[in-house]
Design a protein around this motif. Structure first.
Motif, PDB file in Angstrom:
ATOM      1  N   TRP A 161       0.799  -1.220   0.000  1.00  0.00           N
ATOM      2  CA  TRP A 161       0.000   0.000   0.000  1.00  0.00           C
ATOM      3  C   TRP A 161       0.834   1.273   0.000  1.00  0.00           C
ATOM      4  O   TRP A 161       0.281   2.377  -0.118  1.00  0.00           O
ATOM      5  CB  TRP A 161      -0.939  -0.002   1.211  1.00  0.00           C
ATOM      6  CG  TRP A 161      -1.951  -1.100   1.127  1.00  0.00           C
ATOM      7  CD1 TRP A 161      -1.908  -2.317   1.740  1.00  0.00           C
ATOM      8  CD2 TRP A 161      -3.155  -1.098   0.351  1.00  0.00           C
ATOM      9  NE1 TRP A 161      -3.005  -3.070   1.400  1.00  0.00           N
ATOM     10  CE2 TRP A 161      -3.782  -2.354   0.556  1.00  0.00           C
ATOM     11  CE3 TRP A 161      -3.760  -0.159  -0.489  1.00  0.00           C
ATOM     12  CZ2 TRP A 161      -4.990  -2.684  -0.064  1.00  0.00           C
ATOM     13  CZ3 TRP A 161      -4.959  -0.495  -1.101  1.00  0.00           C
ATOM     14  CH2 TRP A 161      -5.561  -1.735  -0.880  1.00  0.00           C
ATOM     15  N   ALA A 162       2.151   1.141   0.116  1.00  0.00           N
ATOM     16  CA  ALA A 162       3.013   2.330   0.143  1.00  0.00           C
ATOM     17  C   ALA A 162       3.316   2.820  -1.272  1.00  0.00           C
ATOM     18  O   ALA A 162       3.352   2.040  -2.228  1.00  0.00           O
ATOM     19  CB  ALA A 162       4.316   2.010   0.876  1.00  0.00           C
ATOM     20  N   LYS A 163       3.528   4.119  -1.399  1.00  0.00           N
ATOM     21  CA  LYS A 163       3.953   4.755  -2.657  1.00  0.00           C
ATOM     22  C   LYS A 163       3.058   4.401  -3.844  1.00  0.00           C
ATOM     23  O   LYS A 163       3.529   4.272  -4.974  1.00  0.00           O
ATOM     24  CB  LYS A 163       5.406   4.383  -2.963  1.00  0.00           C
ATOM     25  CG  LYS A 163       6.385   4.886  -1.916  1.00  0.00           C
ATOM     26  CD  LYS A 163       7.817   4.591  -2.306  1.00  0.00           C
ATOM     27  CE  LYS A 163       8.781   5.132  -1.243  1.00  0.00           C
ATOM     28  NZ  LYS A 163      10.203   4.850  -1.576  1.00  0.00           N
ATOM     29  N   ALA A 164       1.775   4.231  -3.573  1.00  0.00           N
ATOM     30  CA  ALA A 164       0.759   4.004  -4.623  1.00  0.00           C
ATOM     31  C   ALA A 164       1.046   2.773  -5.474  1.00  0.00           C
ATOM     32  O   ALA A 164       0.690   2.719  -6.654  1.00  0.00           O
ATOM     33  CB  ALA A 164       0.633   5.241  -5.512  1.00  0.00           C
ATOM     34  N   PRO A 194       1.893  -0.575 -14.488  1.00  0.00           N
ATOM     35  CA  PRO A 194       2.033  -0.401 -13.029  1.00  0.00           C
ATOM     36  C   PRO A 194       2.421   1.033 -12.670  1.00  0.00           C
ATOM     37  O   PRO A 194       3.584   1.333 -12.375  1.00  0.00           O
ATOM     38  CB  PRO A 194       3.149  -1.394 -12.677  1.00  0.00           C
ATOM     39  CG  PRO A 194       3.998  -1.429 -13.898  1.00  0.00           C
ATOM     40  CD  PRO A 194       3.054  -1.275 -15.065  1.00  0.00           C
ATOM     41  N   ALA A 195       1.433   1.925 -12.667  1.00  0.00           N
ATOM     42  CA  ALA A 195       1.707   3.346 -12.394  1.00  0.00           C
ATOM     43  C   ALA A 195       2.348   3.522 -11.027  1.00  0.00           C
ATOM     44  O   ALA A 195       3.258   4.345 -10.861  1.00  0.00           O
ATOM     45  CB  ALA A 195       0.401   4.143 -12.475  1.00  0.00           C
ATOM     46  N   GLY A 196       1.900   2.743 -10.036  1.00  0.00           N
ATOM     47  CA  GLY A 196       2.463   2.849  -8.697  1.00  0.00           C
ATOM     48  C   GLY A 196       3.930   2.467  -8.651  1.00  0.00           C
ATOM     49  O   GLY A 196       4.738   3.123  -7.977  1.00  0.00           O
ATOM     50  N   SER A 197       4.310   1.418  -9.360  1.00  0.00           N
ATOM     51  CA  SER A 197       5.716   1.004  -9.389  1.00  0.00           C
ATOM     52  C   SER A 197       6.588   2.056 -10.056  1.00  0.00           C
ATOM     53  O   SER A 197       7.727   2.292  -9.652  1.00  0.00           O
ATOM     54  CB  SER A 197       5.856  -0.341 -10.125  1.00  0.00           C
ATOM     55  OG  SER A 197       5.289  -1.384  -9.366  1.00  0.00           O
ATOM     56  N   LEU A 198       6.052   2.687 -11.097  1.00  0.00           N
ATOM     57  CA  LEU A 198       6.805   3.759 -11.754  1.00  0.00           C
ATOM     58  C   LEU A 198       6.994   4.938 -10.800  1.00  0.00           C
ATOM     59  O   LEU A 198       8.064   5.543 -10.751  1.00  0.00           O
ATOM     60  CB  LEU A 198       6.072   4.200 -13.026  1.00  0.00           C
ATOM     61  CG  LEU A 198       6.010   3.160 -14.149  1.00  0.00           C
ATOM     62  CD1 LEU A 198       5.118   3.659 -15.290  1.00  0.00           C
ATOM     63  CD2 LEU A 198       7.412   2.847 -14.683  1.00  0.00           C
ATOM     64  N   ILE A 199       5.956   5.245 -10.030  1.00  0.00           N
ATOM     65  CA  ILE A 199       6.057   6.322  -9.038  1.00  0.00           C
ATOM     66  C   ILE A 199       7.093   5.971  -7.976  1.00  0.00           C
ATOM     67  O   ILE A 199       7.841   6.828  -7.500  1.00  0.00           O
ATOM     68  CB  ILE A 199       4.676   6.576  -8.386  1.00  0.00           C
ATOM     69  CG1 ILE A 199       3.699   7.153  -9.416  1.00  0.00           C
ATOM     70  CG2 ILE A 199       4.805   7.525  -7.196  1.00  0.00           C
ATOM     71  CD1 ILE A 199       2.269   7.238  -8.930  1.00  0.00           C
TER      72      ILE A 199
END
Length: 217
Positions: A161-164, A194-199
């Motif tokens: 759940w961290a960093k989207a 995976p937008a969250g992984s890129l963030i």
């Protein structure tokens, strides 16, 4: 007394007639919502250390949803699919694990919220979709692991759940054949960025490719 009974019987008949008429009116209206069922197999990219973690998982993740409205060229088709897998905690990251090395058993739900554009192709239709998706993962201590590893399970859940890392953007295509009025069937393919992984600066880790069959009723 008989007069009262006759009046009561007449009122009852009138009520039944009105109810029947309302039911016929409702049935004559076209239903604008269809139910949707998906049966895909999905590939999840794992870019973690392969010496410690498992290869990129391939899972069967059935799902369901709805189509609204079902009589227009653009529709909203929310859906939810699910699967379970295993994870371990390694150098500050939650990574897919083989059953022998698992720390957490994880139940995952992918919530899709796409807009879908339908293009008629003869007696069939081509559907193109795009929209946000949310991957919700919940882990618990796997059987056979020690109590000391419970802290790793907490770290795995926090990592999800961290960093989207739960945030995705999906796009896909489907070809639907009409089996009978109100029922369609056909293959589909969906790509999840995976937008969250890129963030989180983890590249394409967690990218998903999903393909299978879709049915609407």
């Amino acid at each position: 007394m008989k007069k009262k009974i006759l009046i009561l019987f007449a009122v009852l008949l009138l009520t039944v007639k009105i109810t029947a008429q309302e039911s016929e009116t409702e049935n004559s209206k076209k239903r604008r919502v269809d139910f949707m069922f998906k049966f895909p197999t999905s590939f999840y990219l794992n870019t973690g250390d392969k010496k410690a973690s498992a290869p990129s998982p391939v899972v069967f993740n059935p799902g369901f949803g709805c189509v609204f409205p079902n009589d227009y060229w653009v529709s909203f088709q929310p859906g939810l699919s699910f699967y379970y897998s295993y994870y371990l905690w390694y150098e500050g990251r939650a990574l897919p694990a083989e059953i022998e090395n698992r720390t957490a058993t994880t139940l995952s739900f992918m919530l899709d919220l796409p807009a879908v554009f339908s293009v008629p192709v003869g007696s069939t239709k081509l559907e193109i979709n795009a929209g946000p998706s949310v991957l919700m993962r919940f882990g618990w201590k796997a059987n056979g692991t020690s109590d000391a590893e419970a802290e790793d399970v907490n770290a795995i859940n926090s990592y999800f759940w961290a960093k989207a890392r739960y945030l995705y953007f999906s796009s896909g295509i489907s070809w639907q054949v009409s089996l009978q009025p109100g029922t369609t069937f056909g293959p589909f393919f969906t790509f999840y960025l995976p937008a969250g992984s890129l963030i989180a600066h983890e590249g394409m880790n967690g990218m998903v490719l999903s393909a299978g069959l879709k049915i609407t009723l």
